[in-house]
Scaffold this motif. Structure first.
Motif, PDB file in Angstrom:
ATOM      1  N   ASN A  39      -8.976   8.804  -6.267  1.00 54.35           N
ATOM      2  CA  ASN A  39      -9.523   8.278  -5.430  1.00 54.35           C
ATOM      3  C   ASN A  39      -9.204   6.534  -5.402  1.00 54.35           C
ATOM      4  OD1 ASN A  39     -11.494   7.090  -6.934  1.00 54.35           O
ATOM      5  ND2 ASN A  39     -12.495   9.286  -6.752  1.00 54.35           N
ATOM      6  N   ILE A  40      -9.531   5.902  -4.328  1.00 55.06           N
ATOM      7  CA  ILE A  40      -9.323   4.270  -4.574  1.00 55.06           C
ATOM      8  C   ILE A  40     -10.319   3.825  -5.436  1.00 55.06           C
ATOM      9  CG2 ILE A  40     -11.160   3.735  -2.629  1.00 55.06           C
ATOM     10  CD1 ILE A  40      -7.603   2.117  -2.724  1.00 55.06           C
ATOM     11  N   GLU A  41     -11.691   4.111  -5.803  1.00 53.33           N
ATOM     12  CA  GLU A  41     -12.417   3.548  -6.703  1.00 53.33           C
ATOM     13  C   GLU A  41     -11.858   3.809  -8.224  1.00 53.33           C
ATOM     14  OE1 GLU A  41     -13.523   5.874  -4.323  1.00 53.33           O
ATOM     15  OE2 GLU A  41     -14.476   4.117  -3.031  1.00 53.33           O
ATOM     16  N   GLU A  42     -10.941   4.901  -8.309  1.00 53.60           N
ATOM     17  CA  GLU A  42     -10.331   5.168  -9.712  1.00 53.60           C
ATOM     18  C   GLU A  42      -8.876   4.345  -9.752  1.00 53.60           C
ATOM     19  OE1 GLU A  42      -8.574   9.156 -11.661  1.00 53.60           O
ATOM     20  OE2 GLU A  42     -10.317   9.358 -10.387  1.00 53.60           O
ATOM     21  N   GLY A  43      -8.356   4.334  -8.713  1.00 55.54           N
ATOM     22  CA  GLY A  43      -6.949   3.688  -8.662  1.00 55.54           C
ATOM     23  C   GLY A  43      -6.893   2.351  -8.587  1.00 55.54           C
ATOM     24  N   ARG A  44      -7.881   1.584  -7.818  1.00 53.87           N
ATOM     25  CA  ARG A  44      -7.845   0.111  -7.735  1.00 53.87           C
ATOM     26  C   ARG A  44      -8.010  -0.583  -9.077  1.00 53.87           C
ATOM     27  NH1 ARG A  44     -11.199  -1.363  -3.458  1.00 53.87           N
ATOM     28  NH2 ARG A  44      -9.644  -1.158  -2.179  1.00 53.87           N
ATOM     29  N   PRO A  45      -8.726  -0.525 -10.006  1.00 53.19           N
ATOM     30  CA  PRO A  45      -8.744  -1.190 -11.490  1.00 53.19           C
ATOM     31  C   PRO A  45      -7.477  -0.582 -12.370  1.00 53.19           C
ATOM     32  CG  PRO A  45     -10.507   0.665 -11.306  1.00 53.19           C
ATOM     33  CD  PRO A  45      -9.837   0.536  -9.985  1.00 53.19           C
ATOM     34  N   ALA A  46      -7.219   0.685 -12.098  1.00 49.55           N
ATOM     35  CA  ALA A  46      -5.748   1.213 -13.061  1.00 49.55           C
ATOM     36  C   ALA A  46      -4.526   0.642 -12.412  1.00 49.55           C
ATOM     37  CB  ALA A  46      -5.883   2.656 -12.605  1.00 49.55           C
ATOM     38  N   LEU A  80       3.509   5.216  -6.059  1.00 45.21           N
ATOM     39  CA  LEU A  80       3.325   5.092  -7.487  1.00 45.21           C
ATOM     40  C   LEU A  80       2.444   5.902  -8.213  1.00 45.21           C
ATOM     41  CD1 LEU A  80       3.526   3.347 -10.043  1.00 45.21           C
ATOM     42  CD2 LEU A  80       2.073   1.724  -9.261  1.00 45.21           C
ATOM     43  N   VAL A  81       1.063   6.258  -7.550  1.00 41.73           N
ATOM     44  CA  VAL A  81       0.414   7.557  -7.837  1.00 41.73           C
ATOM     45  C   VAL A  81       0.938   8.733  -7.847  1.00 41.73           C
ATOM     46  CG1 VAL A  81      -1.623   8.604  -6.823  1.00 41.73           C
ATOM     47  CG2 VAL A  81      -1.556   6.277  -6.847  1.00 41.73           C
ATOM     48  N   VAL A  82       1.937   9.083  -6.936  1.00 39.74           N
ATOM     49  CA  VAL A  82       2.782  10.365  -7.083  1.00 39.74           C
ATOM     50  C   VAL A  82       3.695  10.248  -8.285  1.00 39.74           C
ATOM     51  CG1 VAL A  82       4.905  11.651  -5.889  1.00 39.74           C
ATOM     52  CG2 VAL A  82       2.878  10.735  -4.403  1.00 39.74           C
ATOM     53  N   GLN A  83       4.281   9.202  -8.799  1.00 39.50           N
ATOM     54  CA  GLN A  83       5.224   9.316  -9.722  1.00 39.50           C
ATOM     55  C   GLN A  83       4.526   9.388 -11.109  1.00 39.50           C
ATOM     56  OE1 GLN A  83       8.296   9.509  -9.503  1.00 39.50           O
ATOM     57  NE2 GLN A  83       8.184   9.474  -7.335  1.00 39.50           N
ATOM     58  N   LEU A  84       3.131   8.750 -11.042  1.00 39.83           N
ATOM     59  CA  LEU A  84       2.438   8.895 -12.286  1.00 39.83           C
ATOM     60  C   LEU A  84       2.028  10.415 -12.504  1.00 39.83           C
ATOM     61  CD1 LEU A  84      -0.108   6.077 -11.952  1.00 39.83           C
ATOM     62  CD2 LEU A  84       1.598   6.061 -13.767  1.00 39.83           C
ATOM     63  N   GLN A  85       1.960  11.346 -11.526  1.00 41.53           N
ATOM     64  CA  GLN A  85       1.734  12.608 -11.549  1.00 41.53           C
ATOM     65  C   GLN A  85       3.172  13.284 -12.236  1.00 41.53           C
ATOM     66  OE1 GLN A  85      -0.833  14.392 -10.906  1.00 41.53           O
ATOM     67  NE2 GLN A  85       0.199  16.375 -11.504  1.00 41.53           N
ATOM     68  N   ILE A  86       4.112  12.950 -11.591  1.00 46.81           N
ATOM     69  CA  ILE A  86       5.250  13.438 -11.761  1.00 46.81           C
ATOM     70  C   ILE A  86       5.882  13.097 -13.385  1.00 46.81           C
ATOM     71  CG2 ILE A  86       7.805  13.479 -11.502  1.00 46.81           C
ATOM     72  CD1 ILE A  86       7.229  13.005  -8.454  1.00 46.81           C
ATOM     73  N   SER A 117       0.798  -1.234  -0.021  1.00 44.88           N
ATOM     74  CA  SER A 117       0.095   0.157  -0.156  1.00 44.88           C
ATOM     75  C   SER A 117       0.966   1.245   0.056  1.00 44.88           C
ATOM     76  CB  SER A 117      -1.124   0.076   1.285  1.00 44.88           C
ATOM     77  OG  SER A 117      -0.233  -0.289   2.440  1.00 44.88           O
ATOM     78  N   LEU A 118       2.162   1.448   0.501  1.00 47.31           N
ATOM     79  CA  LEU A 118       3.009   2.476   0.653  1.00 47.31           C
ATOM     80  C   LEU A 118       3.455   2.710  -0.839  1.00 47.31           C
ATOM     81  CD1 LEU A 118       4.911   2.120   4.011  1.00 47.31           C
ATOM     82  CD2 LEU A 118       3.030   3.735   3.381  1.00 47.31           C
ATOM     83  N   ASP A 119       3.762   1.423  -1.577  1.00 52.17           N
ATOM     84  CA  ASP A 119       4.246   1.528  -2.914  1.00 52.17           C
ATOM     85  C   ASP A 119       3.226   2.224  -3.642  1.00 52.17           C
ATOM     86  OD1 ASP A 119       6.807   0.302  -2.424  1.00 52.17           O
ATOM     87  OD2 ASP A 119       5.957  -1.529  -2.429  1.00 52.17           O
ATOM     88  N   ALA A 120       1.770   1.709  -3.610  1.00 54.43           N
ATOM     89  CA  ALA A 120       0.735   2.462  -4.015  1.00 54.43           C
ATOM     90  C   ALA A 120       0.710   3.835  -4.203  1.00 54.43           C
ATOM     91  CB  ALA A 120      -0.537   1.837  -3.700  1.00 54.43           C
ATOM     92  N   VAL A 121       0.972   4.342  -2.883  1.00 57.96           N
ATOM     93  CA  VAL A 121       0.977   5.781  -2.793  1.00 57.96           C
ATOM     94  C   VAL A 121       1.976   6.629  -3.538  1.00 57.96           C
ATOM     95  CG1 VAL A 121       1.201   7.640  -1.216  1.00 57.96           C
ATOM     96  CG2 VAL A 121      -0.284   5.839  -0.592  1.00 57.96           C
TER      97      VAL A 121
END
Length: 90
Positions: free
Chosen positions: A60-67, A46-52, A40-44
């Motif tokens: 949100n989690i509903e958007e992130g889980r399937p992606a 990963l989300v930051v790196q996708l932005q960068i 779960s820490l890696d997920a956070v």
């Protein structure tokens, strides 16, 4: 360099996975749990790196889980939401 390779390289570099190459990550293998082994820490992170890297936001989690299921689902999400097509297909 194709998008899936870029994503694999980003994950390896940013998560500091030293014993794996992009070629060894299967496109449809799970990123979390028994697959690549991210948590779960890696997920956070990963989300930051996708932005960068791509300017892509996962809000949100509903958007992130399937992606965040696999490299394939992540690449599809980035292609659909990236504001700069040059970052996806240079």
């Amino acid at each position: 360099m194709d998008l899936k390779y870029k994503l694999k390289k980003m994950i390896i570099d940013e998560m500091q996975i030293e014993d794996l190459t992009p070629e060894e990550i299967e496109d449809d293998a799970p990123l979390f749990g028994d697959g690549l082994g991210l948590d779960s820490l890696d997920a956070v992170e990963l989300v930051v790196q996708l932005q960068i890297y791509f300017g892509v936001e996962i809000k949100n989690i509903e958007e992130g889980r399937p992606a965040l299921q696999s490299i394939t689902t992540l690449a599809d999400y980035v292609k659909k939401h990236c504001p700069d097509p040059q970052k996806v297909n240079p």
